[in-house]
Design a protein around this motif. Structure first.
Motif, PDB file in Angstrom:
ATOM      1  N   LEU A  93       0.770  -1.219   0.098  1.00 27.17           N
ATOM      2  CA  LEU A  93       0.073  -0.036   0.200  1.00 27.17           C
ATOM      3  C   LEU A  93       0.771   1.290   0.002  1.00 27.17           C
ATOM      4  CD1 LEU A  93      -3.009  -1.114   2.351  1.00 27.17           C
ATOM      5  CD2 LEU A  93      -3.212   0.001  -0.015  1.00 27.17           C
ATOM      6  N   ALA A  94       1.742   1.420   0.923  1.00 26.75           N
ATOM      7  CA  ALA A  94       2.756   2.636   0.834  1.00 26.75           C
ATOM      8  C   ALA A  94       3.536   2.914  -0.121  1.00 26.75           C
ATOM      9  CB  ALA A  94       3.563   2.516   2.278  1.00 26.75           C
ATOM     10  N   LEU A  95       3.917   1.806  -0.947  1.00 27.11           N
ATOM     11  CA  LEU A  95       4.686   2.089  -2.171  1.00 27.11           C
ATOM     12  C   LEU A  95       3.849   2.025  -3.310  1.00 27.11           C
ATOM     13  CD1 LEU A  95       7.743  -0.569  -1.385  1.00 27.11           C
ATOM     14  CD2 LEU A  95       7.592   2.020  -1.266  1.00 27.11           C
ATOM     15  N   CYS A  96       2.919   1.618  -3.445  1.00 27.12           N
ATOM     16  CA  CYS A  96       1.954   1.731  -4.642  1.00 27.12           C
ATOM     17  C   CYS A  96       1.211   3.245  -4.730  1.00 27.12           C
ATOM     18  CB  CYS A  96       0.843   0.532  -4.635  1.00 27.12           C
ATOM     19  SG  CYS A  96       1.417  -0.950  -5.440  1.00 27.12           S
ATOM     20  N   LYS A  97       0.874   3.769  -3.369  1.00 24.87           N
ATOM     21  CA  LYS A  97       0.391   5.035  -3.380  1.00 24.87           C
ATOM     22  C   LYS A  97       1.302   6.027  -3.754  1.00 24.87           C
ATOM     23  CE  LYS A  97      -3.158   3.964   0.212  1.00 24.87           C
ATOM     24  NZ  LYS A  97      -3.566   4.104   1.673  1.00 24.87           N
ATOM     25  N   ALA A  98       2.620   5.632  -3.165  1.00 20.75           N
ATOM     26  CA  ALA A  98       3.626   6.667  -3.649  1.00 20.75           C
ATOM     27  C   ALA A  98       4.059   6.320  -5.156  1.00 20.75           C
ATOM     28  CB  ALA A  98       4.919   6.509  -2.865  1.00 20.75           C
ATOM     29  N   ALA A 104       1.978   9.871 -11.747  1.00 19.57           N
ATOM     30  CA  ALA A 104       1.320  10.905 -12.269  1.00 19.57           C
ATOM     31  C   ALA A 104       1.736  12.032 -12.777  1.00 19.57           C
ATOM     32  CB  ALA A 104       0.042  11.078 -11.557  1.00 19.57           C
ATOM     33  N   SER A 105       2.893  12.496 -12.059  1.00 21.99           N
ATOM     34  CA  SER A 105       3.573  13.732 -12.392  1.00 21.99           C
ATOM     35  C   SER A 105       5.044  13.460 -12.859  1.00 21.99           C
ATOM     36  CB  SER A 105       3.841  14.376 -10.893  1.00 21.99           C
ATOM     37  OG  SER A 105       4.443  13.829 -10.162  1.00 21.99           O
ATOM     38  N   ASN A 106       5.097  12.220 -13.212  1.00 23.50           N
ATOM     39  CA  ASN A 106       6.301  12.028 -14.113  1.00 23.50           C
ATOM     40  C   ASN A 106       7.499  12.589 -13.062  1.00 23.50           C
ATOM     41  OD1 ASN A 106       5.443  10.833 -16.487  1.00 23.50           O
ATOM     42  ND2 ASN A 106       4.786  12.693 -16.848  1.00 23.50           N
ATOM     43  N   SER A 107       7.617  11.916 -11.792  1.00 25.47           N
ATOM     44  CA  SER A 107       8.950  12.261 -11.198  1.00 25.47           C
ATOM     45  C   SER A 107       9.835  11.565 -11.687  1.00 25.47           C
ATOM     46  CB  SER A 107       8.400  11.967  -9.616  1.00 25.47           C
ATOM     47  OG  SER A 107       9.563  11.880  -8.841  1.00 25.47           O
ATOM     48  N   PRO A 108      11.276  12.094 -11.282  1.00 32.39           N
ATOM     49  CA  PRO A 108      12.513  11.449 -11.734  1.00 32.39           C
ATOM     50  C   PRO A 108      12.703  10.285 -10.782  1.00 32.39           C
ATOM     51  CG  PRO A 108      12.926  13.575 -10.517  1.00 32.39           C
ATOM     52  CD  PRO A 108      11.391  13.412 -10.986  1.00 32.39           C
ATOM     53  N   LEU A 109      11.882  10.073  -9.686  1.00 32.45           N
ATOM     54  CA  LEU A 109      12.143   8.994  -8.797  1.00 32.45           C
ATOM     55  C   LEU A 109      11.069   7.897  -9.083  1.00 32.45           C
ATOM     56  CD1 LEU A 109      12.219  11.184  -5.507  1.00 32.45           C
ATOM     57  CD2 LEU A 109      14.061  10.132  -6.723  1.00 32.45           C
ATOM     58  N   THR A 110      10.132   8.054 -10.103  1.00 35.97           N
ATOM     59  CA  THR A 110       9.520   6.954 -10.306  1.00 35.97           C
ATOM     60  C   THR A 110       9.859   5.715 -10.690  1.00 35.97           C
ATOM     61  OG1 THR A 110       7.982   8.767 -11.278  1.00 35.97           O
ATOM     62  CG2 THR A 110       7.118   6.375 -11.805  1.00 35.97           C
ATOM     63  N   LYS A 111      10.983   5.584 -11.702  1.00 31.35           N
ATOM     64  CA  LYS A 111      11.529   4.391 -11.963  1.00 31.35           C
ATOM     65  C   LYS A 111      12.126   3.577 -10.731  1.00 31.35           C
ATOM     66  CE  LYS A 111      14.433   2.478 -15.494  1.00 31.35           C
ATOM     67  NZ  LYS A 111      15.696   2.596 -16.468  1.00 31.35           N
ATOM     68  N   GLU A 112      12.927   4.258  -9.797  1.00 32.49           N
ATOM     69  CA  GLU A 112      13.267   3.451  -8.663  1.00 32.49           C
ATOM     70  C   GLU A 112      12.001   2.979  -7.766  1.00 32.49           C
ATOM     71  OE1 GLU A 112      17.045   5.726  -7.095  1.00 32.49           O
ATOM     72  OE2 GLU A 112      16.165   7.286  -8.371  1.00 32.49           O
ATOM     73  N   LEU A 113      11.161   3.882  -7.758  1.00 33.08           N
ATOM     74  CA  LEU A 113      10.204   3.555  -7.007  1.00 33.08           C
ATOM     75  C   LEU A 113       9.258   2.366  -7.655  1.00 33.08           C
ATOM     76  CD1 LEU A 113       8.534   3.899  -4.300  1.00 33.08           C
ATOM     77  CD2 LEU A 113       7.321   5.743  -5.675  1.00 33.08           C
ATOM     78  N   THR A 115      10.821  -0.154  -9.014  1.00 35.89           N
ATOM     79  CA  THR A 115      11.433  -1.462  -8.431  1.00 35.89           C
ATOM     80  C   THR A 115      11.068  -1.812  -7.167  1.00 35.89           C
ATOM     81  OG1 THR A 115      13.102  -0.799  -9.852  1.00 35.89           O
ATOM     82  CG2 THR A 115      13.894  -2.137  -8.136  1.00 35.89           C
ATOM     83  N   LEU A 116      10.917  -0.939  -6.204  1.00 39.48           N
ATOM     84  CA  LEU A 116      10.519  -1.123  -4.837  1.00 39.48           C
ATOM     85  C   LEU A 116       9.329  -1.860  -4.920  1.00 39.48           C
ATOM     86  CD1 LEU A 116      12.032   1.840  -3.082  1.00 39.48           C
ATOM     87  CD2 LEU A 116      12.799  -0.473  -2.836  1.00 39.48           C
ATOM     88  N   CYS A 117       8.264  -1.236  -5.664  1.00 39.30           N
ATOM     89  CA  CYS A 117       6.892  -1.563  -5.781  1.00 39.30           C
ATOM     90  C   CYS A 117       6.858  -3.166  -6.124  1.00 39.30           C
ATOM     91  CB  CYS A 117       5.939  -0.593  -6.605  1.00 39.30           C
ATOM     92  SG  CYS A 117       5.529   1.023  -6.071  1.00 39.30           S
ATOM     93  N   ILE A 118       7.596  -3.334  -7.125  1.00 39.17           N
ATOM     94  CA  ILE A 118       7.451  -4.613  -7.787  1.00 39.17           C
ATOM     95  C   ILE A 118       8.046  -5.684  -6.618  1.00 39.17           C
ATOM     96  CG2 ILE A 118       9.003  -6.313  -9.166  1.00 39.17           C
ATOM     97  CD1 ILE A 118       8.880  -4.097 -11.168  1.00 39.17           C
ATOM     98  N   LYS A 119       8.946  -5.268  -5.600  1.00 37.81           N
ATOM     99  CA  LYS A 119       9.398  -6.065  -4.426  1.00 37.81           C
ATOM    100  C   LYS A 119       8.179  -6.258  -3.531  1.00 37.81           C
ATOM    101  CE  LYS A 119      14.393  -5.270  -5.107  1.00 37.81           C
ATOM    102  NZ  LYS A 119      15.570  -4.485  -4.274  1.00 37.81           N
ATOM    103  N   ALA A 120       7.629  -5.220  -3.449  1.00 38.63           N
ATOM    104  CA  ALA A 120       6.560  -5.332  -2.139  1.00 38.63           C
ATOM    105  C   ALA A 120       5.533  -6.093  -2.764  1.00 38.63           C
ATOM    106  CB  ALA A 120       6.160  -3.786  -1.957  1.00 38.63           C
ATOM    107  N   CYS A 121       5.121  -6.090  -4.165  1.00 32.53           N
ATOM    108  CA  CYS A 121       4.122  -6.563  -4.485  1.00 32.53           C
ATOM    109  C   CYS A 121       4.421  -8.122  -4.850  1.00 32.53           C
ATOM    110  CB  CYS A 121       3.629  -6.060  -6.045  1.00 32.53           C
ATOM    111  SG  CYS A 121       2.694  -4.547  -5.806  1.00 32.53           S
ATOM    112  N   GLU A 122       5.587  -8.449  -5.112  1.00 30.91           N
ATOM    113  CA  GLU A 122       6.000  -9.993  -5.109  1.00 30.91           C
ATOM    114  C   GLU A 122       5.669 -10.571  -3.825  1.00 30.91           C
ATOM    115  OE1 GLU A 122       9.070  -9.714  -8.895  1.00 30.91           O
ATOM    116  OE2 GLU A 122       9.797  -9.686  -6.889  1.00 30.91           O
ATOM    117  N   SER A 123       5.985  -9.964  -2.582  1.00 28.46           N
ATOM    118  CA  SER A 123       6.127 -10.392  -1.547  1.00 28.46           C
ATOM    119  C   SER A 123       4.689 -10.520  -0.997  1.00 28.46           C
ATOM    120  CB  SER A 123       6.861  -9.758  -0.286  1.00 28.46           C
ATOM    121  OG  SER A 123       8.301  -9.543  -0.500  1.00 28.46           O
TER     122      SER A 123
END
Length: 156
Positions: A93-98, A104-113, A115-123
């Motif tokens: 929840l925390a990572l997908c919301k972020a 939505a705003s094309n943040s430069p951090l989106t790609k890195e985030l 990667t973290l979302c994938i890990k959280a969703c896999e778990s």
């Protein structure tokens, strides 16, 4: 009167719709500042986040909110079977919301985030699959995570 689970589900749905509405407003064809759009695309690695990816993450959020409420209700009865599920769904929840917010705003951090979302969703998917035969809510959450993972892989 709404139950806590229904309230969370409706809140999550409202969040997903609000996120989608923000995205749709950005894609409505307005050309306020073409330079700003170019800068945003460059900042996120030159790749705008696809609407389908954001929608998959929003859908994952809704199913995760419902799963979270289910886990909390189950734990409140003294049954600790879903304790690990609760932990993984909170991360998801925390990572997908972020991700939805930054994507939505094309943040430069989106790609890195992503990667973290994938890990959280896999778990989360792995843990929910353990319970899917007994709890349809867990199956729905696992399916939401699986779809989200597939879309997030397009970003990374």
């Amino acid at each position: 009167m709404l139950t806590r689970k229904e309230l969370l589900a409706k809140s999550a749905a409202a969040f997903a719709l609000a996120s989608a509405g923000t995205l749709l407003a950005k894609e409505s064809g307005h050309k306020h500042h073409e330079t700003s759009k170019k800068n945003a695309a460059t900042a996120s690695g030159g790749k705008k986040i696809d609407k389908k990816t954001l929608e998959a993450a929003a859908k994952c959020i809704v199913s995760a909110e419902i799963c979270l409420a289910h886990c909390e209700e189950t734990l409140a009865t003294g049954d600790t079977m879903l304790a690990d599920c609760l932990k993984t769904v909170k991360d998801t929840l925390a990572l997908c919301k972020a991700f939805v917010t930054l994507g939505a705003s094309n943040s430069p951090l989106t790609k890195e985030l992503a990667t973290l979302c994938i890990k959280a969703c896999e778990s989360c998917e792995k843990e929910c699959r353990v319970h899917e035969s007994h709890h349809e809510i867990c199956k729905n959450c696992a399916d939401g995570c699986k779809e989200c993972i597939a879309e997030l892989r397009k970003v990374v």
